[in-house]
Structures are given as structure tokens and as C-alpha cells.
Scaffold this active site. Sequence first.
Site, PDB file in Angstrom:
ATOM      1  N   SER A 109       0.769  -1.054  -0.266  1.00  9.05           N
ATOM      2  CA  SER A 109      -0.038  -0.493  -0.103  1.00  9.05           C
ATOM      3  C   SER A 109       1.178   1.122  -0.140  1.00  9.05           C
ATOM      4  O   SER A 109       2.145   0.970   0.246  1.00  9.05           O
ATOM      5  CB  SER A 109      -1.076  -0.110   1.028  1.00  9.05           C
ATOM      6  OG  SER A 109      -1.534   1.219   1.454  1.00  9.05           O
ATOM      7  N   TYR A 128      -1.906  -1.143  10.097  1.00 13.77           N
ATOM      8  CA  TYR A 128      -1.563  -1.445   9.122  1.00 13.77           C
ATOM      9  C   TYR A 128      -0.674  -1.229   8.213  1.00 13.77           C
ATOM     10  O   TYR A 128      -0.017  -1.389   7.500  1.00 13.77           O
ATOM     11  CB  TYR A 128      -3.260  -0.839   8.473  1.00 13.77           C
ATOM     12  CG  TYR A 128      -3.227  -1.748   7.218  1.00 13.77           C
ATOM     13  CD1 TYR A 128      -3.294  -2.441   6.588  1.00 13.77           C
ATOM     14  CD2 TYR A 128      -3.067  -0.113   6.085  1.00 13.77           C
ATOM     15  CE1 TYR A 128      -3.353  -2.664   4.989  1.00 13.77           C
ATOM     16  CE2 TYR A 128      -3.227   0.033   5.079  1.00 13.77           C
ATOM     17  CZ  TYR A 128      -3.410  -1.588   4.134  1.00 13.77           C
ATOM     18  OH  TYR A 128      -3.358  -1.536   2.992  1.00 13.77           O
TER      19      TYR A 128
END
Length: 261
Positions: free
Chosen positions: A138, A151
Site C-alpha cells: 500500500s 496496518y
Amino acid sequence: MKTALITGASRGIGRALALELAGRGYGLLLTARSEDQLEQLAAEVRQRYKVEAHVFAADLAAPGAAARLAEWVGAQTTELAVLVNNAGYGLWGRFEELPLAQQQNMLQLNMLLPTELTHYLLPQLRRQPKAYILNIASTAAYQAVPTLTLYAASKAFLLTFSRGLRYELRDSPVSVTCLSPGATTTDFADRAGMSAGLQEKAAKLSMTPADVARIGIEGLLAGEAEVIPGALNRISAKLTSFVPKAMTEKIAAGIYEKYLK
């Protein structure tokens, strides 16, 4: 037939990656929790692309899941040429307020599953004339993101893991690529528990899973180390190398924290 394994293949980017690879003639091994969605996808690729597609429905965060999946892969094919580590999700909120068990589950899926699966399947990948590993990270991998703290940390792990492994395998048939999408029109925000206001803000900058998958597979087959779809995403990731960390963290916190209740 050259075969690709895609984890988290039932929806979103995973589904789009499966379709992209099927369109390039790869047989598919599809795994995620939802057997119905996997079977629908398998039927679609068989009909549209005339390639083989097999399904392994399982909770990939469960103990021993990677070993069971690797054993199944070995029984399905001796021509595994692509491993796509896509399974994963995010949790939005302050670290101390999120249930620890949920965060541990996320870390298992985001980090330990791809680590274990790659270790189990590398011997088969090495036996191919050319093989590829695609790890889905990401743009959050490039900086700390308050309220998405673990995350972002898990995706930073995947990015660093990808680059280190890529170097170790530089003289082998296996090429490693890390794909780092920004906002994408998937159910990520819903599963992360993000507020409606934050989801609306992200939607304005979102790419489609199909576009992310196309760019990702093109970069994978070209042997690129890192792929960041979207010009704005590439610029923001590059800027984190030049802007003081305290500033990027403050900016990220300003985006995400104000939507917390």
C-alpha cells in the site's frame, strides 16, 4: 499450463489480478474465505479465457493455513509460475482502543501468511524457467499513518521483505515485485471500520481495481521492484523521502484523526 496462485482472490484487487492473469493465459489457483465468490470467479475465467481455475476456500489467518494451502498447490500443479500475496485488510482506530485479537489477526494475514507461503512455495517457483512473486502492499508502506498504525507498519514490512528477497533471488529465475496501491474502489474502508466521511473523501481519489491490477501485472512481468499505480500516489510516496517524518505523520493524522468519534 503456467499457473498463478492468488490469495484473497474473491473480491477487489485480488479478483481483478486473477482476471488480468487469466487474460494473459495463466491457469488460476484461487483462495480466500468465500467459497461461493471463488467458485463464481473460477467459472467466469473458465468461460471467458478458457483456462483452468481451481478453488481453495479457507480462513488464511488460521494456524497452519499456509502449510495446508502450499500442500494443496503442490497437488494441483508442478508449473506454479506466479505467487500473488494479496490477502490482507486494515483496521482504523487508535492502537490502544482496537481489540488486540483483531490486530493480531490482521498482522497474521498481512505479514506472516505471505512470509510462510513464500517460504513454502519458493522451491517450486525456482524450478520454472521464469517465475514471479507479487506482494500487495500500500502507499501506507512509505510512512507512518496514525490511526492506521499497525496496518501501515505491516505494509512497510511487506515492502522491505519484497526488496530484500528480490536481491537474494537476483541470480535465480524468480523476480519479486511489490505493488503499492493508493485508494482503490474496494471494500477496504468498510472492513477497516472507517467513517462515512472518510470513505467519501477517499472515493474522490480512488482508482478501479482493474486499473490497479493491469498496472501491477505489467510491472510484475517487466521485472520492476516497486509499482505504485497513479501519478499522484507515486509523487506522494516519493515526497516522503524528502519531507521530515514528523511532518508526514502530522499530515496523515490530520486526514484520519478528525473523523474518529
